[in-house]
Scaffold this active site. Structure first.
Site, PDB file in Angstrom:
ATOM      1  N   HIS A  60     -37.798  32.620  10.021  1.00 18.39           N
ATOM      2  CA  HIS A  60     -37.205  33.669  10.922  1.00 18.39           C
ATOM      3  C   HIS A  60     -35.757  33.214  11.098  1.00 18.39           C
ATOM      4  CE1 HIS A  60     -38.115  30.131  13.475  1.00 18.39           C
ATOM      5  NE2 HIS A  60     -37.479  30.592  14.460  1.00 18.39           N
ATOM      6  N   HIS A  62     -33.745  32.124  13.491  1.00 17.38           N
ATOM      7  CA  HIS A  62     -33.072  31.233  14.448  1.00 17.38           C
ATOM      8  C   HIS A  62     -32.483  30.106  13.604  1.00 17.38           C
ATOM      9  CE1 HIS A  62     -35.990  31.932  18.265  1.00 17.38           C
ATOM     10  NE2 HIS A  62     -34.862  32.652  18.032  1.00 17.38           N
ATOM     11  N   ASP A  64     -31.879  26.830  13.839  1.00 21.49           N
ATOM     12  CA  ASP A  64     -32.323  25.631  13.384  1.00 21.49           C
ATOM     13  C   ASP A  64     -33.156  25.676  12.324  1.00 21.49           C
ATOM     14  OD1 ASP A  64     -33.973  26.969  15.312  1.00 21.49           O
ATOM     15  OD2 ASP A  64     -35.376  25.108  15.527  1.00 21.49           O
ATOM     16  N   HIS A  65     -33.484  26.954  11.576  1.00 21.87           N
ATOM     17  CA  HIS A  65     -34.327  26.944  10.359  1.00 21.87           C
ATOM     18  C   HIS A  65     -33.612  27.649   9.296  1.00 21.87           C
ATOM     19  CE1 HIS A  65     -38.233  26.391  12.577  1.00 21.87           C
ATOM     20  NE2 HIS A  65     -37.298  26.757  13.424  1.00 21.87           N
TER      21      HIS A  65
HETATM   22 ZN   LIG Z   1     -37.354  29.573  16.417  1.00 19.86          ZN
HETATM   23 ZN   LIG Z   2     -37.223  26.207  15.787  1.00 20.04          ZN
END
Ligand SMILES: [Zn+2]
Ligand SMILES: [Zn+2]
Length: 256
Positions: A60, A62, A64-65
């Site tokens: 996804h 976000h 942090d990914h």
């Molecule tokens: Zn997330």
């Molecule tokens: Zn996350």
């Protein structure tokens, strides 16, 4: 199949937990589960062949990914280690993955798609099934986290029998347990120990409920917020599920 934890943490900077990233080695090639901002540098730190990486999975959007995806392509464009590379890099992710990359690309006119090797972006729908790497079947499931977020299941069809399901970020859904049923290794997010403040992540009791329903060989809990610091995760998990639960730590290596 091998799993190497590059980042067991979240968006919150932490001295021992890098942002969410996991490296998978199969007989058909290597796969990075979520290109976090620190993922490829962590791969280099672990002595892994980042320049030869075969595929990237984006669960996804976000940051942090996915925050390391464009910087990774910026590095492969110029690094001496990838100058002679000709095999393609496959980027798999939800609908919008290409648009996201193009937005990064346009922000600095980087020409990220002009590489010494082909970059092949393939957007996948929920409930899709496809061959992600030679001999490795992939399946996806929509998760209650963001509109695009996907869980991924990998089954080694080359005869080894290894299988892994990766929830990435998610809230609770029974469907996740059905999706992961019987996998050798169930890699679950477990953002919080208890009393979670948001619906779109899991706390321990929910992660263990999924484990009881899915009956995997082993569970690894990752995406751990600093709330976990000082908690004996494995001991707490053992009170809720009688299988083996392993706390993800940066640098952890497991045979699946
Ligand atoms: Zn997330
Ligand atoms: Zn996350």
């Amino acid at each position: 199949m091998k799993l190497i934890v590059l980042g067991s943490g979240t968006s919150v900077p932490h001295p021992r937990r890098s942002s969410s990233a996991h490296w998978v080695e199969t007989r058909g090639g290597t796969l990075l589960l979520d290109p976090s901002a620190t993922a490829v540098h962590r791969a280099a730190e672990e002595g892994l062949d980042w320049a030869g990486l075969d595929a990237v999975w984006v669960s996804h959007f976000h940051l942090d990914h996915v925050g390391g995806l464009a910087p990774f392509l910026f590095s492969t464009k110029y690094a001496p280690q990838t100058r002679a590379r000709r095999k393609p890099l496959h980027v798999y992710g939800p609908r919008g993955t290409r648009k996201l990359l193009e937005a990064f690309d346009g922000a600095g006119d980087y020409k990220l798609f002009e590489q010494p090797f082909p970059v092949e972006v393939r957007e996948t729908a929920p409930r899709a099934e496809f061959e992600m790497l030679p001999g490795v079947r992939a399946a996806t499931l929509s998760t209650p986290h963001t509109s695009e977020s996907l869980a991924l299941r990998l089954d080694d069809t080359a005869g080894g029998g290894a299988s892994l399901a990766y929830t990435s970020d998610t809230g609770y859904a029974d469907a996740l347990a059905d999706f992961a049923r019987g996998v050798k290794l169930f890699l679950l997010e477990c953002s919080f120990f208890r009393a979670k403040s948001v619906e779109i992540h899991l706390e321990l009791s929910e992660a263990m409920r999924l484990a009881r329903r899915a009956a995997p060989g082993r569970v690894v809990l990752s995406h751990l917020y600093p709330e976990w610091d000082g908690v004996d995760l494995a001991a707490e998990a053992a009170k809720l599920w009688d299988g083996e639960t392993i706390e993800a730590r940066d640098g952890l290596r497991l045979e699946v």
